[in-house]
Design an enzyme around this catalytic site. Structure first.
Site, short mmCIF file in Angstrom:
data_model
loop_
_atom_site.label_atom_id
_atom_site.label_comp_id
_atom_site.label_asym_id
_atom_site.label_seq_id
_atom_site.Cartn_x
_atom_site.Cartn_y
_atom_site.Cartn_z
N ARG A 188 0.68 -1.17 -0.04
CA ARG A 188 -0.15 0.12 -0.04
C ARG A 188 0.80 1.19 -0.05
NH1 ARG A 188 -5.34 1.31 3.57
NH2 ARG A 188 -6.14 -0.16 2.10
N HIS A 248 -7.32 0.58 -6.39
CA HIS A 248 -7.67 -0.19 -5.29
C HIS A 248 -8.32 -1.63 -5.81
CE1 HIS A 248 -7.93 -1.42 -1.23
NE2 HIS A 248 -8.57 -0.23 -0.66
N GLN A 265 -10.15 -3.88 -3.41
CA GLN A 265 -11.47 -3.37 -2.71
C GLN A 265 -12.45 -3.84 -3.89
OE1 GLN A 265 -12.50 -1.82 0.00
NE2 GLN A 265 -14.28 -2.30 -0.66
N ASP A 324 -17.36 6.83 -1.25
CA ASP A 324 -15.97 6.65 -0.82
C ASP A 324 -15.75 8.09 -0.01
OD1 ASP A 324 -13.33 6.33 -0.14
OD2 ASP A 324 -12.69 6.26 -2.31
N CYS A 364 -16.48 1.49 0.52
CA CYS A 364 -15.30 0.98 0.86
C CYS A 364 -14.81 0.89 2.31
CB CYS A 364 -14.08 1.30 -0.12
SG CYS A 364 -13.80 3.20 0.01
N ARG A 402 -13.87 -8.67 1.67
CA ARG A 402 -12.21 -8.56 1.51
C ARG A 402 -11.46 -9.90 1.81
NH1 ARG A 402 -10.20 -3.36 1.19
NH2 ARG A 402 -8.50 -4.58 0.71
N1 CP Z 1 -11.29 -0.31 2.44
C1 CP Z 1 -10.08 -0.23 2.73
O1 CP Z 1 -9.15 -0.63 2.06
O2 CP Z 1 -9.81 0.01 4.13
P1 CP Z 1 -8.63 0.02 5.04
O3 CP Z 1 -7.79 1.39 4.67
O4 CP Z 1 -8.87 -0.06 6.62
O5 CP Z 1 -7.39 -0.97 4.61
N1 NVA Z 2 -9.90 6.53 -1.48
C1 NVA Z 2 -9.60 6.17 0.03
C2 NVA Z 2 -10.05 4.78 -0.05
C3 NVA Z 2 -9.77 4.11 1.15
C4 NVA Z 2 -9.90 2.59 1.40
C5 NVA Z 2 -8.30 6.62 0.31
O1 NVA Z 2 -7.47 6.38 -0.65
O2 NVA Z 2 -8.11 7.11 1.33
#
Ligand code: CP
Ligand code: NVA
Length: 326
Positions: free
Chosen positions: A114, A141, A144, A236, A276, A304
């Site tokens: 990430r 993502h 997700q 989101d 999400c 997930r």
């Molecule tokens: N939706 C998602 O990726 O959540 P986190 O940021 O908690 O991993």
């Molecule tokens: N768009 C959001 C998604 C989090 C899972 C972000 O990048 O923070």
């Protein structure tokens, strides 16, 4: 790890990365959803097929769901998960991304990452001899989106003939949903404020894929237009991780993009609400909607774990049909 598999992997080299959803292709997506369905019916079949394997997880941004679901998925498959924070790695002291990938490939069987730029993943993938899996970047993502389409399929029985309305920022989650629609052939209507539209390149590539799958993907600046008659409404956060400095401007720009009960009433009578997560309650969604009867955010979050277990199994063994599982 290969020797610990119940049967030899179908294909182990070159590594099959998972950097965007698009690279699965329509058949790959459907196979993964089928494998996830099988896993949910018969979790014991997926216990320890990758015993002795090791997976690293680099998190340059916070995570609740992705980190814990991937750690749990790895444990389920029999793998050792090793979580790596950026301040624990020599990357922060100037070691290159390529050398980091080469070193970690010596000890691990896969690496989830990430981070901020998608190009960081591309650099890791170019140098690694193990699969690199996107656990969220500024642009995509895909993990997700796997859980999202799994939830839609479970809810509606099929992804064909569905209309999903995405209301919010056209960034990572939206981009992966665009690719999901293009692969699965459903209708995606996206409503963003002006200036927050999704990437034109991602959209153009998806539109090209949509020709063969029957998907339609449209953009509007009007949430009502996107939501009208939709089967599912997706939100989101207005301010993604790493964009906190823009928080004030974003609150103003997205003010008309909150999903409340009034907007949900414009969707189909049987419409569901997806997010999400994490949710910023009172911003992009009201408590009434996220806690209401149309909300499926918890089954979606639960998926997930299941989709990532199927993904790890598939990426590491090449056994997309689950034929090596006993
Ligand atoms: N939706 C998602 O990726 O959540 P986190 O940021 O908690 O991993
Ligand atoms: N768009 C959001 C998604 C989090 C899972 C972000 O990048 O923070």
């Amino acid at each position: 790890m290969t020797a610990a598999l119940k049967a030899p992997p179908v294909q182990v080299a070159p590594p099959r990365h998972f950097l965007t959803l698009a690279e699965l292709g329509p058949d790959g997506l459907h196979s993964l959803l089928d494998l996830t369905t099988r896993l949910k019916r018969d979790p014991e079949a997926f216990r320890n097929p990758l015993a002795g394997g090791r997976i690293g997880m680099i998190f340059d941004k916070p995570s609740t769901r992705t980190r814990v679901s991937f750690e749990s998925a790895a444990w389920m498959l029999g793998m050792l998960p090793i979580v790596l924070r950026p301040d624990e790695l020599q990357l922060g002291r100037g070691e290159t991304i390529g050398d980091t990938a080469r070193a970690l490939s010596l000890y691990l069987d896969a690496l989830t990452v990430r981070t901020f730029a998608q190009s960081t993943l591309d650099e890791l993938a170019a140098a690694a001899s193990i699969p690199i899996i996107n656990a969220l970047t500024d642009e995509h993502h895909p993990c997700q989106a796997l859980a999202d389409v799994m939830t839609l399929q479970e809810e509606f029985g099929s992804l064909a003939n569905l209309t999903l309305a995405f209301v919010g920022d056209g960034d990572n989650v939206c981009h992966s949903l665009i690719q999901a629609a293009a692969l699965a052939g459903f209708e995606l209507r996206i409503a963003t404020p002006p200036g927050y539209e999704p990437s034109e390149t991602i959209l153009a590539d998806a539109q090209a894929q949509a020709v063969s799958t029957g998907a339609t993907i449209s953009l509007t600046h009007d949430p009502l237009e996107a939501v009208g008659g939709a089967n599912a409404v997706y939100a989101d956060v207005w301010t993604s991780m790493g964009k906190e400095a823009e928080g004030g401007a974003r609150k103003a720009a997205f003010a008309g993009f909150r999903i409340d009960a009034q907007l949900m009433r414009k969707a189909s009578k049987t419409a569901i609400f997806l997010h999400c997560l994490p949710a910023h309650r009172g911003e992009e969604v009201t408590d009434e909607v996220i806690d209401g009867p149309a909300s499926r955010v918890w089954p979606q979050a639960a998926n997930r774990l299941h989709t990532e277990t199927a993904l790890l199994y598939t990426v590491l063994t090449g056994d997309a049909g689950g034929e090596l599982l006993t």
